[in-house]
Design an enzyme around this catalytic site. Structure first.
Site, PDB file in Angstrom:
ATOM      1  N   TYR A 174       0.847  -1.198   0.000  1.00 61.08           N
ATOM      2  CA  TYR A 174       0.000   0.000   0.000  1.00 61.08           C
ATOM      3  C   TYR A 174       0.885   1.252   0.000  1.00 61.08           C
ATOM      4  CZ  TYR A 174      -4.098  -2.933   0.800  1.00 61.08           C
ATOM      5  OH  TYR A 174      -5.093  -3.854   0.666  1.00 61.08           O
ATOM      6  N   ALA A 405     -23.797 -29.262   2.755  1.00 65.30           N
ATOM      7  CA  ALA A 405     -25.096 -28.582   2.819  1.00 65.30           C
ATOM      8  C   ALA A 405     -26.030 -29.312   3.788  1.00 65.30           C
ATOM      9  CB  ALA A 405     -25.718 -28.491   1.425  1.00 65.30           C
ATOM     10  N   ASN A 432     -18.514 -34.807  -0.652  1.00 63.82           N
ATOM     11  CA  ASN A 432     -17.305 -34.585  -1.453  1.00 63.82           C
ATOM     12  C   ASN A 432     -16.194 -33.870  -0.689  1.00 63.82           C
ATOM     13  OD1 ASN A 432     -18.135 -35.932  -3.674  1.00 63.82           O
ATOM     14  ND2 ASN A 432     -18.815 -34.113  -4.809  1.00 63.82           N
TER      15      ASN A 432
END
Ligand SMILES: Cc1cc2nc3c(=O)[nH]c(=O)nc-3n(C[C@H](O)[C@H](O)[C@H](O)COP(=O)(O)O)c2cc1C
Ligand code: SF4
Length: 660
Positions: A174, A405, A432
């Site tokens: 920055y 989920a 998975n």
């Protein structure tokens, strides 16, 4: 208490911090209102972490400049735009944070410089996000205006009851970092040249703040101790051939900053150009900045607050303090994933900590939409409005599928008071995620599965493994609601030789169902294929990666820039042979034939002992249509509804289960 040392106080200047946990600055734009004041979301976000036990909060960067380049691509307007609005909301924030004994320092920025288009830099420099553009160089008068804005902002912070202020930042490339780095500072006036000249702006800022706010008002600096670049736009994977800041120079800077009056240094590493050191993905070892911090700690007397490397392990934190590597630990993303982390460590509830998986979806969101949501914690920055309420009417809910989920939906619905049963056709929970967590660098994915198992057990959710359900079985259960979270399976390709025993799916390979030979061809250069290529190459196998598109990692859910940069560099470092613009044509006894996707008929033959197909996933066929009209509500979620990622699976499940 095992981690007693982490709960001892320390001081920044004259301000006492109750323990050794600091919240890293994590900026966003939804934390602000239209006039630059804190929004209710912004207040709730910090208060939640104060409640979680953190000793010191650094807010995300607040821009200060209103004249030279007031535009910021991520944060809101400068607090100086409407000081009274800012002060009113800041005081309300601080009162609440202080109720928990937590201290809070706002981080004020001089600017973002050449990291973004349209902003000023110390010298004319190519823009990180658009190298075709150049950042204009600041005049001396403009530098003075920016320093003045920092001082004015600090005065406003003091008047708003903050406990100190942090200067942003001699890190991540920055603006102040660009002044400090020889590679980005080509000035010939007193702000360029020697190291002291390159640090002049940082010196004038702290002197100005101390003059206006008093010497007892603490000022810290965010400082990257090493840049890890070979040149602008080029990270150095090994850290060798440093073209930015070496650790030796980083240590010199620490000494100078201490002599200028800074009260503590909040240290990390990296630049945008070496983003995988700045916001390390799961491929980086945790805590790598602690060794850098140790060198800084030896050189100065002011506190060294160390972070920036996915530190979340209480043993690692305690050891770092015990061994004198740091005075406090600065925790970023792990506090997004679990706002209550310090409190859980204090009370010994280590298993209850929801792990950050290092996916960097939060950074991706911060860059694209500014809201820095977390893949595993959907409430981030919405703490006050997106929490859970107890249900007034407990419903009988059947959850089909124990992947991510399904587990999240079961957890949330059960917490709300519903009657939940979860059915999973395999012998374990995780879906998975189970093969996904097999890689050596995915230990946190495994921790996430274990966290869900632990939560479901604690909540006494009945989990039925080895139990597949069809529509008839569900109807017989007579539920009120069904959550279908049936997941996805790998797409397999039709090609000559696809029944060859050397051809395997990515899932079977990851689960070890078939042995992977020495010469491996991986078809599909998405995240799954690239990660497998890296892992096998690291093990010493000869790996070829074949991708039909013109670049790897260019399809499927967006891979955050830090993860992408690192995977590409890892593939290169481990000598993975990458063919882009090729598809698999056939597999025969000699090996694999791949064909160019261009008009040329070029084909290449590659010797292979294993051919792994990793070309994506497709939803498991749904039984939703067989359930509609049965008198109960049916919701599909996760990959079974639309193939996505951790954020979409958890997000869907949370959204549905919190409202049903
Ligand atoms: C969403 C997000 C926003 C961030 N914003 C800032 C910021 O405003 N200022 C800053 O110094 N660092 C910022 N960072 C960097 C963090 O402070 C921290 O250095 C980084 O997340 C790595 O630390 P961790 O591994 O503990 O997460 C941000 C990080 C994230 C994830
Ligand atoms: S989005 Fe991913 S990296 Fe970011 S905090 Fe959440 S789990 Fe960690």
């Amino acid at each position: 208490m095992k981690y007693q040392i982490l709960f001892t106080p320390f001081k920044v200047g004259q301000v006492t911090i109750k323990n050794r946990f600091c919240m890293a600055p994590m900026g966003n734009s939804i934390g602000f209102g239209a006039k630059g004041e804190f929004s209710q979301n912004g207040v709730d976000y910090y208060v939640e972490r104060a409640k979680g036990g953190v000793g010191l909060i650094f807010t995300g960067a607040l821009i200060t400049d209103m004249q030279v380049d007031p535009f910021s691509p991520v944060e809101g307007l400068s607090p100086l735009y409407s000081p009274m609005n800012f002060r009113r909301t800041a005081i309300a924030l601080n009162e609440r944070v202080h109720s928990y004994g937590t201290k809070i320092f706002p981080q004020i920025t001089m600017g973002l410089g050449r990291n973004y288009p349209g902003l000023y830099a110390p010298s004319e420099l190519p823009v990180f996000f658009d190298p075709n553009q150049k950042s204009p160089a600041l005049t001396k008068d403009e530098i003075k205006k920016k320093i003045d804005a920092m001082v004015q902002a600090a005065a406003l912070m003091k008047a708003s009851d903050f406990d100190g202020v942090e200067v942003h930042a001699m890190h991540w490339g920055y603006l102040l970092d660009q002044f400090a780095l020889a590679i980005t500072n080509h000035r010939t006036d007193e702000y360029g040249g020697s190291l002291e000249n390159r640090l002049r702006a940082a010196k004038e800022i702290v002197e100005g703040i101390k003059q206006v706010c008093g010497s007892s008002f603490p000022v810290t600096m965010r400082l990257g101790l090493k840049s890890y670049i070979k040149g602008l736009f080029h990270a150095s994977l090994t850290g060798e051939d440093e073209a930015g800041r070496t650790l030796e120079e980083g240590v010199e800077i620490c000494k100078l900053l201490e002599s200028y009056g800074y009260d503590a240094l909040n240290v990390d590493a990296g630049m945008y150009d070496s983003f995988y050191y700045a916001a390390p993905p799961m491929y980086q070892p945790k805590g790598f900045t602690l060794e850098l911090a140790k060198a800084a700690k030896k050189a100065v007397h002011i506190p060294i607050l160390a972070g920036g490397s996915r530190i979340d392990d209480p043993d690692m934190c305690a050891k770092a303090i015990e061994e004198g590597k740091a005075d406090a630990i600065v925790i970023g993303r792990a506090l997004l994933a679990d706002s209550q982390l310090p409190k859980k460590i204090e009370s010994g509830q280590i298993e209850d900590i929801r792990p950050c998986i290092g996916c960097n979806a939060c950074m991706n969101r911060a860059f694209t939409t500014g809201d820095a949501l977390c893949a595993v914690n959907p409430t981030v920055l919405r703490e006050g409005v997106y929490g859970l309420n107890k249900t007034v009417e407990s419903k009988k809910i059947v959850v089909v599928g124990g992947g991510l989920a399904g587990m999240e939906a079961a957890r949330v619905a059960k917490m709300r008071g519903h009657d939940i049963s979860l059915y999973e056709k395999s012998d374990k929970l995780g879906g998975n995620l189970v093969p996904g967590a097999k890689h050596s660098f995915k230990a946190d994915m495994q921790r996430l599965i274990e966290w869900y198992q632990h939560e479901l057990k604690k909540l006494q959710v009945p989990v039925h493994l080895n139990t597949g359900l069809d529509a008839d079985a569900i109807k017989k259960m007579n539920p009120d609601v069904v959550f279908l979270a049936v997941g996805s399976t790998p797409v397999m390709l039709g090609f000559k030789g696809n029944d060859d025993p050397r051809v395997i799916s990515c899932i079977d390979a990851l689960l070890g169902k078939k042995k992977v030979g020495q010469r491996v061809v991986i078809v599909g250069g998405g995240q799954v294929g690239c990660e497998m290529a890296y892992e096998y190459a690291k093990e010493g196998k000869t790996v070829t990666l074949v991708e039909a598109l013109d670049a790897v990692l260019s399809t499927g859910p967006a891979v955050p820039i830090m993860n992408k940069m690192m995977l590409n560099d890892l593939l290169d470092f481990h000598k993975v042979k990458v063919y882009t613009g090729y598809t698999l044509s056939s597999v025969d006894k000699n090996g694999v034939v791949i064909k160019s996707t261009k008009d040329t008929p070029e084909s290449i033959e590659i010797a292979a002992d294993s051919v792994i197909i990793s070309v994506g996933f497709k939803p498991v066929p749904t039984m939703a249509k067989d359930l509609y009209g049965s008198g109960f509500e049916v919701y599909e979620m996760g990959d079974g509804s639309k193939v996505g990622n951790v954020m979409s699976a958890v997000g869907d499940a949370y959204e549905i289960a919190r409202s049903v």
